[in-house]
Design an enzyme around this catalytic site. Structure first.
Site, PDB file in Angstrom:
ATOM      1  N   ASP A   7      32.414  -3.206  64.535  1.00  0.00           N
ATOM      2  CA  ASP A   7      33.221  -4.220  65.206  1.00  0.00           C
ATOM      3  C   ASP A   7      34.232  -3.530  66.110  1.00  0.00           C
ATOM      4  OD1 ASP A   7      33.990  -7.107  65.487  1.00  0.00           O
ATOM      5  OD2 ASP A   7      35.922  -6.313  64.809  1.00  0.00           O
ATOM      6  N   HIS A  57      44.583  -9.871  67.868  1.00  0.00           N
ATOM      7  CA  HIS A  57      44.573  -8.607  67.107  1.00  0.00           C
ATOM      8  C   HIS A  57      45.967  -8.059  66.781  1.00  0.00           C
ATOM      9  CE1 HIS A  57      45.443  -6.517  70.871  1.00  0.00           C
ATOM     10  NE2 HIS A  57      44.322  -6.957  71.415  1.00  0.00           N
ATOM     11  N   HIS A 152      42.675 -10.474  63.475  1.00  0.00           N
ATOM     12  CA  HIS A 152      41.416  -9.746  63.581  1.00  0.00           C
ATOM     13  C   HIS A 152      41.706  -8.250  63.533  1.00  0.00           C
ATOM     14  CE1 HIS A 152      38.688 -13.042  65.442  1.00  0.00           C
ATOM     15  NE2 HIS A 152      39.678 -13.591  64.766  1.00  0.00           N
ATOM     16  N   ASP A 157      37.057  -6.628  59.685  1.00  0.00           N
ATOM     17  CA  ASP A 157      35.964  -7.497  60.132  1.00  0.00           C
ATOM     18  C   ASP A 157      34.602  -6.853  59.886  1.00  0.00           C
ATOM     19  OD1 ASP A 157      37.907  -9.240  60.890  1.00  0.00           O
ATOM     20  OD2 ASP A 157      37.492  -9.171  63.036  1.00  0.00           O
TER      21      ASP A 157
END
Length: 238
Positions: A7, A57, A152, A157
């Site tokens: 990711d 993020h 995130h 993730d």
């Protein structure tokens, strides 16, 4: 079989706007089992994040300023993923950014370094057509705890996606896993071997007095509703 769940986080959505990768997370699976081997890299993208991406993020320019650039980590990253099958959720997005970063440092496109790329989003859409298939939605569907995912993060993730991917592809597993034998004949013999379950002792769990009383009370309710025609009542009086 070696697989890498991968990711990335980026400064924005479009490579064409000059956006860059600022975080990479990788989790290694060997024969569909977590190996414990991971790679987590924060990267100085040499530019600001777009406001929408920053909300996703939370990685500020200040935090990333002293991190290595992609050029400085490119070889370590490629060594980790070399010849593995790569699993990415919405693979077109991440591979587009990876190709851009590799091109900027004079290297080949990402797919030329790995055994292949599997898009877990495409797998999920095929298995659950017409349903939400985001990572969060799939975690909910498979009962995977994602409560720590407030923002995130590439490694978190990737770890969640690893669990999701294993659940998505569970039907591909055989009842007898790879035993490490080399020849097809040995593998066939291993797959046909019977499992010895004679030494397994299953525990017997006895109900508590309170549970037994509740059970008897429920049976009485069911028996009354059936007009005394329950099978267990007839059998006990036979």
């Amino acid at each position: 079989m070696r697989q890498i769940i991968l990711d990335t986080e980026t400064t924005g959505l479009e490579v064409s706007d000059g956006n860059r990768i600022l975080e990479i997370g990788c989790v290694e699976l060997v024969n569909r089992q977590f190996s414990g081997n991971t790679l987590h890299l924060y990267i100085n993208p040499e530019r600001e994040s777009e406001e929408g991406a920053l909300r996703v993020h939370g990685l500020t320019t200040e935090f990333l300023r002293d991190k290595p650039t992609f050029a400085q980590i490119a070889d370590d990253f490629l060594t980790f993923v070399q010849d593995a099958e790569i699993i990415i959720h919405n693979a077109a997005f991440d591979t587009r950014f990876l190709d851009n970063e590799l091109q900027l440092v004079g290297k080949r496109e990402f797919r030329s370094y790995v055994a292949g790329v599997v898009d877990s989003l495409a797998l999920a859409k095929e298995q659950f057509p017409g349903k939400r298939n985001s990572l969060d939605a799939l975690c909910d569907r498979f009962g995977i705890d994602n409560s720590s995912r407030t923002l995130h993060g590439a490694l978190l993730d990737a770890e969640l996606l690893a669990d999701v991917y294993i659940s998505l592809t569970r039907g591909q597993e055989s009842l007898v896993m790879d035993t490490g034998t080399d020849t097809p004949e040995q593998q066939s013999a291993a797959a046909s071997a019977k499992l010895d379950l004679s030494q397994i002792v299953l525990p017997i769990l006895h109900p508590s007095d309170l549970e037994r009383q509740a059970h008897e009370a429920m049976l009485a309710v069911i028996d009354k509703a059936s007009g005394g025609e329950t099978i267990w009542k007839k059998n006990s009086s036979a």
